[in-house]
Write an enzyme that holds these catalytic residues in place. Structure first.
Site, PDB file in Angstrom:
ATOM      1  N   THR A 134       0.827  -1.214   0.000  1.00  0.00           N
ATOM      2  CA  THR A 134       0.000   0.000   0.000  1.00  0.00           C
ATOM      3  C   THR A 134       0.857   1.258   0.000  1.00  0.00           C
ATOM      4  O   THR A 134       1.980   1.246   0.531  1.00  0.00           O
ATOM      5  CB  THR A 134      -0.912  -0.015   1.260  1.00  0.00           C
ATOM      6  OG1 THR A 134      -1.445   1.295   1.461  1.00  0.00           O
ATOM      7  CG2 THR A 134      -0.161  -0.407   2.518  1.00  0.00           C
ATOM      8  N   ASP A 135       0.306   2.340  -0.526  1.00  0.00           N
ATOM      9  CA  ASP A 135       1.019   3.624  -0.469  1.00  0.00           C
ATOM     10  C   ASP A 135       1.150   4.125   0.966  1.00  0.00           C
ATOM     11  O   ASP A 135       1.924   5.042   1.240  1.00  0.00           O
ATOM     12  CB  ASP A 135       0.328   4.679  -1.354  1.00  0.00           C
ATOM     13  CG  ASP A 135      -1.112   4.994  -0.973  1.00  0.00           C
ATOM     14  OD1 ASP A 135      -1.648   4.374  -0.026  1.00  0.00           O
ATOM     15  OD2 ASP A 135      -1.711   5.879  -1.622  1.00  0.00           O
ATOM     16  N   GLU A 136       0.394   3.523   1.892  1.00  0.00           N
ATOM     17  CA  GLU A 136       0.432   3.999   3.288  1.00  0.00           C
ATOM     18  C   GLU A 136       1.769   3.700   3.963  1.00  0.00           C
ATOM     19  O   GLU A 136       2.075   4.270   5.006  1.00  0.00           O
ATOM     20  CB  GLU A 136      -0.749   3.417   4.074  1.00  0.00           C
ATOM     21  CG  GLU A 136      -2.063   3.782   3.402  1.00  0.00           C
ATOM     22  CD  GLU A 136      -3.317   3.544   4.223  1.00  0.00           C
ATOM     23  OE1 GLU A 136      -3.232   3.484   5.448  1.00  0.00           O
ATOM     24  OE2 GLU A 136      -4.385   3.438   3.594  1.00  0.00           O
ATOM     25  N   TYR A 140      -1.821  -0.589  10.950  1.00  0.00           N
ATOM     26  CA  TYR A 140      -2.061  -1.219   9.633  1.00  0.00           C
ATOM     27  C   TYR A 140      -0.850  -1.024   8.725  1.00  0.00           C
ATOM     28  O   TYR A 140      -0.284  -1.991   8.218  1.00  0.00           O
ATOM     29  CB  TYR A 140      -3.324  -0.628   8.975  1.00  0.00           C
ATOM     30  CG  TYR A 140      -3.423  -0.925   7.487  1.00  0.00           C
ATOM     31  CD1 TYR A 140      -3.587  -2.233   7.023  1.00  0.00           C
ATOM     32  CD2 TYR A 140      -3.336   0.103   6.537  1.00  0.00           C
ATOM     33  CE1 TYR A 140      -3.664  -2.508   5.655  1.00  0.00           C
ATOM     34  CE2 TYR A 140      -3.416  -0.168   5.170  1.00  0.00           C
ATOM     35  CZ  TYR A 140      -3.579  -1.468   4.733  1.00  0.00           C
ATOM     36  OH  TYR A 140      -3.652  -1.736   3.386  1.00  0.00           O
ATOM     37  N   LYS A 179       1.826  -3.743   7.184  1.00  0.00           N
ATOM     38  CA  LYS A 179       2.008  -3.948   5.740  1.00  0.00           C
ATOM     39  C   LYS A 179       3.471  -3.724   5.350  1.00  0.00           C
ATOM     40  O   LYS A 179       4.009  -4.427   4.491  1.00  0.00           O
ATOM     41  CB  LYS A 179       1.101  -3.009   4.941  1.00  0.00           C
ATOM     42  CG  LYS A 179      -0.376  -3.327   5.021  1.00  0.00           C
ATOM     43  CD  LYS A 179      -0.757  -4.679   4.430  1.00  0.00           C
ATOM     44  CE  LYS A 179      -0.601  -4.732   2.930  1.00  0.00           C
ATOM     45  NZ  LYS A 179      -1.069  -6.053   2.401  1.00  0.00           N
TER      46      LYS A 179
HETATM   47  P1  NAD Z   1     -10.468  -6.644   2.339  1.00  0.00           P
HETATM   48  O1  NAD Z   1     -10.403  -6.300   3.777  1.00  0.00           O
HETATM   49  O2  NAD Z   1     -11.686  -6.256   1.553  1.00  0.00           O
HETATM   50  O3  NAD Z   1     -10.283  -8.205   2.142  1.00  0.00           O
HETATM   51  C1  NAD Z   1      -9.276  -8.937   2.787  1.00  0.00           C
HETATM   52  C2  NAD Z   1      -9.529 -10.413   2.508  1.00  0.00           C
HETATM   53  O4  NAD Z   1      -8.489 -11.169   3.150  1.00  0.00           O
HETATM   54  C3  NAD Z   1     -10.865 -10.914   3.069  1.00  0.00           C
HETATM   55  O5  NAD Z   1     -11.513 -11.735   2.128  1.00  0.00           O
HETATM   56  C4  NAD Z   1     -10.448 -11.713   4.302  1.00  0.00           C
HETATM   57  O6  NAD Z   1     -11.347 -12.767   4.610  1.00  0.00           O
HETATM   58  C5  NAD Z   1      -9.089 -12.237   3.864  1.00  0.00           C
HETATM   59  N1  NAD Z   1      -8.215 -12.565   5.000  1.00  0.00           N
HETATM   60  C6  NAD Z   1      -7.959 -11.792   6.100  1.00  0.00           C
HETATM   61  N2  NAD Z   1      -7.118 -12.436   6.921  1.00  0.00           N
HETATM   62  C7  NAD Z   1      -6.831 -13.632   6.340  1.00  0.00           C
HETATM   63  C8  NAD Z   1      -6.019 -14.727   6.703  1.00  0.00           C
HETATM   64  N3  NAD Z   1      -5.320 -14.733   7.852  1.00  0.00           N
HETATM   65  N4  NAD Z   1      -5.948 -15.782   5.874  1.00  0.00           N
HETATM   66  C9  NAD Z   1      -6.657 -15.808   4.711  1.00  0.00           C
HETATM   67  N5  NAD Z   1      -7.446 -14.807   4.327  1.00  0.00           N
HETATM   68  C10 NAD Z   1      -7.535 -13.720   5.128  1.00  0.00           C
HETATM   69  O7  NAD Z   1      -9.165  -6.012   1.680  1.00  0.00           O
HETATM   70  P2  NAD Z   1      -8.933  -5.285   0.275  1.00  0.00           P
HETATM   71  O8  NAD Z   1      -9.349  -3.873   0.407  1.00  0.00           O
HETATM   72  O9  NAD Z   1      -9.462  -6.129  -0.818  1.00  0.00           O
HETATM   73  O10 NAD Z   1      -7.339  -5.282   0.212  1.00  0.00           O
HETATM   74  C11 NAD Z   1      -6.650  -6.372  -0.389  1.00  0.00           C
HETATM   75  C12 NAD Z   1      -5.159  -6.114  -0.295  1.00  0.00           C
HETATM   76  O11 NAD Z   1      -4.832  -4.894  -0.952  1.00  0.00           O
HETATM   77  C13 NAD Z   1      -4.647  -5.979   1.143  1.00  0.00           C
HETATM   78  O12 NAD Z   1      -3.403  -6.616   1.231  1.00  0.00           O
HETATM   79  C14 NAD Z   1      -4.509  -4.476   1.337  1.00  0.00           C
HETATM   80  O13 NAD Z   1      -3.503  -4.188   2.283  1.00  0.00           O
HETATM   81  C15 NAD Z   1      -4.114  -4.052  -0.069  1.00  0.00           C
HETATM   82  N6  NAD Z   1      -4.478  -2.685  -0.418  1.00  0.00           N
HETATM   83  C16 NAD Z   1      -5.779  -2.265  -0.301  1.00  0.00           C
HETATM   84  C17 NAD Z   1      -6.129  -0.978  -0.690  1.00  0.00           C
HETATM   85  C18 NAD Z   1      -7.547  -0.478  -0.604  1.00  0.00           C
HETATM   86  O14 NAD Z   1      -7.797   0.718  -0.862  1.00  0.00           O
HETATM   87  N7  NAD Z   1      -8.530  -1.296  -0.317  1.00  0.00           N
HETATM   88  C19 NAD Z   1      -5.130  -0.089  -1.183  1.00  0.00           C
HETATM   89  C20 NAD Z   1      -3.815  -0.559  -1.283  1.00  0.00           C
HETATM   90  C21 NAD Z   1      -3.506  -1.855  -0.904  1.00  0.00           C
HETATM   91  P1  TYD Z   2     -10.386   4.854   4.482  1.00  0.00           P
HETATM   92  O1  TYD Z   2     -11.390   4.498   3.449  1.00  0.00           O
HETATM   93  O2  TYD Z   2     -10.515   4.258   5.842  1.00  0.00           O
HETATM   94  O3  TYD Z   2      -8.949   4.549   3.848  1.00  0.00           O
HETATM   95  P2  TYD Z   2      -7.472   4.939   4.430  1.00  0.00           P
HETATM   96  O4  TYD Z   2      -7.579   5.445   5.799  1.00  0.00           O
HETATM   97  O5  TYD Z   2      -6.790   3.609   4.382  1.00  0.00           O
HETATM   98  O6  TYD Z   2      -6.930   5.929   3.470  1.00  0.00           O
HETATM   99  O7  TYD Z   2     -10.377   6.434   4.659  1.00  0.00           O
HETATM  100  C1  TYD Z   2     -10.153   7.310   3.561  1.00  0.00           C
HETATM  101  C2  TYD Z   2     -10.148   8.727   4.097  1.00  0.00           C
HETATM  102  O8  TYD Z   2     -11.456   9.036   4.585  1.00  0.00           O
HETATM  103  C3  TYD Z   2      -9.227   8.906   5.282  1.00  0.00           C
HETATM  104  O9  TYD Z   2      -8.674  10.225   5.229  1.00  0.00           O
HETATM  105  C4  TYD Z   2     -10.139   8.811   6.493  1.00  0.00           C
HETATM  106  C5  TYD Z   2     -11.437   9.375   5.972  1.00  0.00           C
HETATM  107  N1  TYD Z   2     -12.685   8.812   6.579  1.00  0.00           N
HETATM  108  C6  TYD Z   2     -13.649   9.684   7.095  1.00  0.00           C
HETATM  109  O10 TYD Z   2     -13.509  10.905   7.077  1.00  0.00           O
HETATM  110  N2  TYD Z   2     -14.787   9.124   7.639  1.00  0.00           N
HETATM  111  C7  TYD Z   2     -14.971   7.775   7.696  1.00  0.00           C
HETATM  112  O11 TYD Z   2     -16.014   7.341   8.232  1.00  0.00           O
HETATM  113  C8  TYD Z   2     -13.980   6.901   7.133  1.00  0.00           C
HETATM  114  C9  TYD Z   2     -14.156   5.418   7.172  1.00  0.00           C
HETATM  115  C10 TYD Z   2     -12.847   7.480   6.580  1.00  0.00           C
END
Ligand code: NAD
Ligand code: TYD
Length: 342
Positions: A123-125, A147, A151
């Site tokens: 992640t970019d985080e 988090y 990561k």
């Molecule tokens: P999500 O929370 O929607 O899904 C996570 C999935 O992983 C779920 O299906 C959960 O059941 C499964 N899981 C959790 N723990 C597990 C374990 N111990 N064993 C097997 N399965 C397990 O997440 P997402 O938003 O789809 O993110 C997917 C990946 O992309 C993650 O690695 C996250 O860090 C990365 N990512 C997400 C975002 C975003 O904006 N959502 C951005 C950058 C990177």
């Molecule tokens: P989020 O979707 O939780 O992603 P991340 O924190 O991983 O970037 O949040 C996106 C942005 O929105 C972040 O600046 C936090 C803000 N946010 C709110 O203002 N209200 C909310 O209820 C949530 C979930 C996020």
């Protein structure tokens, strides 16, 4: 080619499995997913029924489950993770376990079977809050939430397998994804579904935090390119360049859903809230020939339409244990904010 997709029942994983089934019909797909609160097997039920996907219910920290799922796989894409920053602040333990230890278990098995490519989705985080400019892959990591720290640990471990044993690992660092099948705890699906329900939209702090918003389909295309062209041992930033403040995102959601502006509530901020993330994606453009092609307004409109058309999907989630989470996370902060009259 056999591919193992871990976390394939979550948001990005579900989109990626559908993408691969469409774009790479000759690949055999296995999904390993623990089905935590965030995982939904029914997202994949049509693909399972048609035989396009084999689903294994298991934990990436469990070597036996990992060994069964990875058997014969040339490619592994690890999406499995605990992913929500607010939950990591409440309880970091599962984050360390899955996002670091789980990656170790996967890497050890991958090394043992001699697979062709392991993609660790990061992640970019991990760069931390970037007040100005754009993060490049060689910039120092300064994660600031449990988090992002977990990561960072996971991706550093993945790279260590490349440097120590030459295991073909690639790390991708994506920006904030949005699109279909996203669990409604994250900003966009929470606000869209709250708007549909006539519930308040809880904006943290001053609402001026900025994120780079990546449509999930663009992310899936990027990962497919990484699998084809990624250089082992490399890291790729995957972002859209479409930065918006949270207030701008909220405004766009109000417009698309037709919800009333009075639903917007500024509530107390997330502790340690990162102000901004922004990525330089020139390496992905040059080496993978990839760039995001979905305009934010267009992607958001498609996302709102998806949630409108798939109401039973999110209503079921929001009526379950999500409700407890929501109350614990928001009810006191919303009450305080109403009392302040904001
Ligand atoms: P999500 O929370 O929607 O899904 C996570 C999935 O992983 C779920 O299906 C959960 O059941 C499964 N899981 C959790 N723990 C597990 C374990 N111990 N064993 C097997 N399965 C397990 O997440 P997402 O938003 O789809 O993110 C997917 C990946 O992309 C993650 O690695 C996250 O860090 C990365 N990512 C997400 C975002 C975003 O904006 N959502 C951005 C950058 C990177
Ligand atoms: P989020 O979707 O939780 O992603 P991340 O924190 O991983 O970037 O949040 C996106 C942005 O929105 C972040 O600046 C936090 C803000 N946010 C709110 O203002 N209200 C909310 O209820 C949530 C979930 C996020």
């Amino acid at each position: 080619m056999k591919i193992l997709v871990t976390g394939g029942a979550g948001f990005i994983g579900t989109n990626f499995v559908h993408f691969v089934s469409r774009e790479k019909p000759d690949w055999t797909v296995t999904v390993l997913d623990k089905l935590t609160y965030a995982g939904r097997r029914e997202n994949l039920s049509a693909l399972e029924a048609s035989g396009a996907v084999r689903f294994i219910h298991g934990d990436i920290c469990d070597p036996a489950a990992v060994s069964e799922a990875m058997e014969g796989a040339g490619l592994v894409v690890n999406f499995a993770a605990e992913t929500h920053v607010d939950r990591s602040i409440q309880a970091p333990s599962d984050f360390v376990r899955t996002d670091i230890e789980g990656v170790r278990v996967l890497l050890e098995e991958f090394r043992r079977i001699g697979g062709r490519m392991f993609v660790q989705i990061s992640t970019d985080e991990v760069y931390g809050s970037v007040e100005s400019g754009y993060s490049r892959e060689d910039d120092p990591l300064r994660p600031r939430s449990p988090y992002s720290a977990s990561k960072a640990g996971g991706e550093l471990l993945a790279m260590s397998f490349f440097h120590t044993w030459g295991v073909p690992v690639v790390v991708t660092r994506a920006s904030n994804n949005y699109g279909p099948w996203q669990y409604p705890e994250k900003l966009i699906p929470l606000f869209v579904t709250n708007a549909f329900e006539g519930l308040e939209l809880p904006v943290y702090g001053d609402g001026l935090n900025r994120r780079d918003w990546l449509y999930v389909e663009d992310h899936c295309r990027a990962i497919a390119r990484v699998l084809e062209k990624g250089r082992p041992g490399s890291i790729y930033n995957i972002g859209s360049g479409q930065e918006r403040t949270n207030l701008e995102v909220t405004e766009a959601i109000l417009e698309l859903t037709g919800a009333d502006r009075s639903l917007v509530r500024r509530i107390s901020d997330r502790p340690g809230h990162d102000r901004r993330y922004a990525l330089d994606v020139s390496r992905a453009e040059a080496e993978l020939g990839w760039r995001a092609c979905t305009d934010f307004e267009e992607g958001l409109a498609a996302t709102v339409e998806w949630y409108r058309a798939n109401e039973p999907w999110w209503r079921e989630i929001k009526s379950g244990r999500f409700r407890e989470y929501y109350m614990a996370m928001y009810s006191e902060r919303l009450r305080e904010s109403r009392e302040r009259g904001r």
